[in-house]
Design a protein around this motif. Structure first.
Motif, PDB file in Angstrom:
ATOM      1  N   ARG A 267      -5.299  11.959   8.458  1.00  0.00           N
ATOM      2  CA  ARG A 267      -5.857  11.946   7.104  1.00  0.00           C
ATOM      3  C   ARG A 267      -6.134  13.355   6.595  1.00  0.00           C
ATOM      4  O   ARG A 267      -5.933  13.653   5.414  1.00  0.00           O
ATOM      5  CB  ARG A 267      -7.138  11.118   7.087  1.00  0.00           C
ATOM      6  CG  ARG A 267      -7.767  10.979   5.713  1.00  0.00           C
ATOM      7  CD  ARG A 267      -8.954  10.048   5.739  1.00  0.00           C
ATOM      8  NE  ARG A 267      -9.553   9.911   4.425  1.00  0.00           N
ATOM      9  CZ  ARG A 267     -10.608   9.134   4.172  1.00  0.00           C
ATOM     10  NH1 ARG A 267     -11.158   8.418   5.139  1.00  0.00           N
ATOM     11  NH2 ARG A 267     -11.107   9.067   2.946  1.00  0.00           N
TER      12      ARG A 267
ATOM     13  N   ASP B  45      -2.989  14.767   5.171  1.00  0.00           N
ATOM     14  CA  ASP B  45      -2.664  14.172   3.872  1.00  0.00           C
ATOM     15  C   ASP B  45      -3.554  14.743   2.769  1.00  0.00           C
ATOM     16  O   ASP B  45      -3.089  15.031   1.660  1.00  0.00           O
ATOM     17  CB  ASP B  45      -2.834  12.653   3.926  1.00  0.00           C
ATOM     18  CG  ASP B  45      -1.714  11.980   4.711  1.00  0.00           C
ATOM     19  OD1 ASP B  45      -0.636  12.582   4.829  1.00  0.00           O
ATOM     20  OD2 ASP B  45      -1.938  10.860   5.207  1.00  0.00           O
ATOM     21  N   GLU B  46      -4.849  14.906   3.066  1.00  0.00           N
ATOM     22  CA  GLU B  46      -5.770  15.461   2.072  1.00  0.00           C
ATOM     23  C   GLU B  46      -5.419  16.903   1.744  1.00  0.00           C
ATOM     24  O   GLU B  46      -5.460  17.307   0.572  1.00  0.00           O
ATOM     25  CB  GLU B  46      -7.202  15.365   2.588  1.00  0.00           C
ATOM     26  CG  GLU B  46      -7.726  13.927   2.644  1.00  0.00           C
ATOM     27  CD  GLU B  46      -9.104  13.824   3.230  1.00  0.00           C
ATOM     28  OE1 GLU B  46      -9.740  12.762   3.071  1.00  0.00           O
ATOM     29  OE2 GLU B  46      -9.572  14.786   3.876  1.00  0.00           O
TER      30      GLU B  46
ATOM     31  N   ARG C 277       0.879   4.146  -2.814  1.00  0.00           N
ATOM     32  CA  ARG C 277       0.715   5.578  -2.548  1.00  0.00           C
ATOM     33  C   ARG C 277       1.873   6.376  -3.110  1.00  0.00           C
ATOM     34  O   ARG C 277       1.683   7.455  -3.687  1.00  0.00           O
ATOM     35  CB  ARG C 277       0.580   5.825  -1.041  1.00  0.00           C
ATOM     36  CG  ARG C 277      -0.707   5.351  -0.433  1.00  0.00           C
ATOM     37  CD  ARG C 277      -0.973   6.051   0.896  1.00  0.00           C
ATOM     38  NE  ARG C 277       0.187   5.994   1.772  1.00  0.00           N
ATOM     39  CZ  ARG C 277       0.389   5.044   2.671  1.00  0.00           C
ATOM     40  NH1 ARG C 277      -0.467   4.054   2.781  1.00  0.00           N
ATOM     41  NH2 ARG C 277       1.456   5.075   3.449  1.00  0.00           N
ATOM     42  N   GLN C 278       3.082   5.857  -2.923  1.00  0.00           N
ATOM     43  CA  GLN C 278       4.255   6.554  -3.451  1.00  0.00           C
ATOM     44  C   GLN C 278       4.203   6.650  -4.972  1.00  0.00           C
ATOM     45  O   GLN C 278       4.544   7.683  -5.551  1.00  0.00           O
ATOM     46  CB  GLN C 278       5.524   5.834  -3.000  1.00  0.00           C
ATOM     47  CG  GLN C 278       5.819   5.973  -1.526  1.00  0.00           C
ATOM     48  CD  GLN C 278       6.975   5.100  -1.068  1.00  0.00           C
ATOM     49  OE1 GLN C 278       7.413   4.202  -1.793  1.00  0.00           O
ATOM     50  NE2 GLN C 278       7.470   5.345   0.133  1.00  0.00           N
TER      51      GLN C 278
ATOM     52  N   ASN D 195       0.821  -1.204   0.000  1.00  0.00           N
ATOM     53  CA  ASN D 195       0.000   0.000   0.000  1.00  0.00           C
ATOM     54  C   ASN D 195       0.853   1.250   0.000  1.00  0.00           C
ATOM     55  O   ASN D 195       0.554   2.230  -0.697  1.00  0.00           O
ATOM     56  CB  ASN D 195      -0.915  -0.009   1.228  1.00  0.00           C
ATOM     57  CG  ASN D 195      -1.914   1.119   1.216  1.00  0.00           C
ATOM     58  OD1 ASN D 195      -2.593   1.360   0.217  1.00  0.00           O
ATOM     59  ND2 ASN D 195      -2.033   1.817   2.329  1.00  0.00           N
ATOM     60  N   ARG D 196       1.964   1.226   0.771  1.00  0.00           N
ATOM     61  CA  ARG D 196       2.871   2.378   0.797  1.00  0.00           C
ATOM     62  C   ARG D 196       3.506   2.601  -0.569  1.00  0.00           C
ATOM     63  O   ARG D 196       3.626   3.734  -1.037  1.00  0.00           O
ATOM     64  CB  ARG D 196       3.942   2.160   1.871  1.00  0.00           C
ATOM     65  CG  ARG D 196       4.871   3.345   2.052  1.00  0.00           C
ATOM     66  CD  ARG D 196       5.608   3.289   3.393  1.00  0.00           C
ATOM     67  NE  ARG D 196       6.354   2.060   3.556  1.00  0.00           N
ATOM     68  CZ  ARG D 196       6.046   1.104   4.422  1.00  0.00           C
ATOM     69  NH1 ARG D 196       4.969   1.227   5.185  1.00  0.00           N
ATOM     70  NH2 ARG D 196       6.797   0.024   4.532  1.00  0.00           N
TER      71      ARG D 196
ATOM     72  N   PHE E 106      -9.363   8.444  -4.267  1.00  0.00           N
ATOM     73  CA  PHE E 106      -8.439   8.826  -3.201  1.00  0.00           C
ATOM     74  C   PHE E 106      -8.160  10.329  -3.163  1.00  0.00           C
ATOM     75  O   PHE E 106      -7.455  10.804  -2.268  1.00  0.00           O
ATOM     76  CB  PHE E 106      -7.121   8.027  -3.317  1.00  0.00           C
ATOM     77  CG  PHE E 106      -6.149   8.513  -4.345  1.00  0.00           C
ATOM     78  CD1 PHE E 106      -5.093   9.354  -3.998  1.00  0.00           C
ATOM     79  CD2 PHE E 106      -6.270   8.140  -5.678  1.00  0.00           C
ATOM     80  CE1 PHE E 106      -4.178   9.787  -4.942  1.00  0.00           C
ATOM     81  CE2 PHE E 106      -5.363   8.572  -6.626  1.00  0.00           C
ATOM     82  CZ  PHE E 106      -4.315   9.400  -6.260  1.00  0.00           C
TER      83      PHE E 106
ATOM     84  N   ARG F 259       1.488   6.631  -6.830  1.00  0.00           N
ATOM     85  CA  ARG F 259       0.460   7.601  -7.207  1.00  0.00           C
ATOM     86  C   ARG F 259       0.966   9.029  -7.031  1.00  0.00           C
ATOM     87  O   ARG F 259       0.729   9.886  -7.879  1.00  0.00           O
ATOM     88  CB  ARG F 259      -0.799   7.380  -6.365  1.00  0.00           C
ATOM     89  CG  ARG F 259      -1.529   6.092  -6.656  1.00  0.00           C
ATOM     90  CD  ARG F 259      -2.854   5.987  -5.975  1.00  0.00           C
ATOM     91  NE  ARG F 259      -2.812   6.232  -4.546  1.00  0.00           N
ATOM     92  CZ  ARG F 259      -3.739   5.830  -3.683  1.00  0.00           C
ATOM     93  NH1 ARG F 259      -4.783   5.140  -4.136  1.00  0.00           N
ATOM     94  NH2 ARG F 259      -3.656   6.097  -2.400  1.00  0.00           N
ATOM     95  N   GLU F 260       1.662   9.280  -5.923  1.00  0.00           N
ATOM     96  CA  GLU F 260       2.149  10.634  -5.687  1.00  0.00           C
ATOM     97  C   GLU F 260       3.240  11.021  -6.683  1.00  0.00           C
ATOM     98  O   GLU F 260       3.323  12.182  -7.094  1.00  0.00           O
ATOM     99  CB  GLU F 260       2.653  10.769  -4.249  1.00  0.00           C
ATOM    100  CG  GLU F 260       1.519  10.739  -3.244  1.00  0.00           C
ATOM    101  CD  GLU F 260       1.915  11.350  -1.906  1.00  0.00           C
ATOM    102  OE1 GLU F 260       2.864  12.162  -1.870  1.00  0.00           O
ATOM    103  OE2 GLU F 260       1.261  11.015  -0.910  1.00  0.00           O
TER     104      GLU F 260
END
Length: 269
Positions: A118, A121-122, A74-75, A70-71, A172, A77-78
């Protein structure tokens, strides 16, 4: 084999071997029936403790693997978002990774204001993508060296709504749309696109607006030179309570040196 099926299979196999072997061992080694019954009870508790520890170890291992995956997701995607944002900044002729810079500073200001988890992060992703709605605007408006006419201003003011609609289409990023949608609202209600006033403006958008105004003034743009730092800070004090949330301006000024360190030093005048 899937992790749940593997764990269940190992548990059933271990239980079958344990029961078969331990029962036969007790039958062969303990002829006394009463003692054997007591040892059967003890054996059951040992089985519970051993299998509990075994299941904990197996599940924890799989959870760690899922967390790592998952990390990495996320990485990834970023990283993709940052490539997009860099391309946007180049297209808009923004100075020195503008979007990344203001995202870092807005995140730091949010931390100072107590935003965590959260919500932080958002805010960070929303700040990074605050101008994504400008992708729908023509270059003749985005890079125009002089003032925009009324029609161009009306078109430019569509980008917060467009950015909000774009992010609402991505699961997301839905929670991050408050910054693109609200960063041109004003504390006194004179902003756009919704005309929100005061604390009706989402906190994330109010935090980002302070950073965005500072950055817009202190850096050179296609339509204006950079302002001196002292003049920018005076302007922020002047518009606190009209354009910007006065409490957040005060927090920004109180921690200005720390916030500047969150941005690349060579980009700050």
């Amino acid at each position: 084999m899937s992790p749940p099926l593997r764990i269940a299979g190992v548990y059933v196999l271990f239980a079958a071997i344990w029961i078969w072997c331990s029962d036969r061992a007790l039958d062969a080694l303990v002829p006394d029936v009463g003692l054997r019954m007591e040892l059967q009870t003890l054996k059951g508790w040992v089985f519970v403790l051993v299998t509990g520890a075994m299941l904990y170890w197996m599940i924890r291992k799989d959870v760690r693997r899922l967390q790592l995956g998952n990390r990495r997701l996320r990485q990834g995607r970023e990283q993709a978002l940052r490539v997009l944002v860099t391309a946007m900044d180049v297209r808009h002729q923004e100075t020195g990774h503008h979007s990344e810079r203001v995202a870092r500073m807005a995140t730091e200001l949010a931390r100072l204001d107590g935003v965590r988890g959260r919500a932080l992060d958002e805010l960070r992703l929303g700040a990074l993508l605050h101008d994504i709605g400008k992708l729908a605007l023509p270059d003749t408006i985005l890079t125009k060296p002089g003032p925009l006419d009324e029609g161009e201003i009306a078109l430019m003011r569509q980008h917060p709504r467009i950015g909000h609609e774009l992010l609402q289409q991505v699961d997301f990023l839905r929670g991050s749309s408050a910054v693109p949608y609200g960063h041109h609202e004003r504390w006194d209600g004179g902003g756009y696109p919704q005309g929100l006033r005061g604390e009706a403006i989402p906190l994330a958008a109010r935090i980002f607006s302070v950073i965005d105004v500072w950055d817009a003034l202190i850096t050179e743009r296609a339509y204006k030179p950079a302002w001196p730092e002292a003049q920018v800070l005076d302007y922020l004090r002047e518009v606190a309570g009209s354009q910007l949330d006065p409490r957040l301006v005060e927090l920004f000024l109180a921690h200005y040196a720390t916030l500047k360190q969150a941005a690349p030093a060579q980009q700050v005048a």
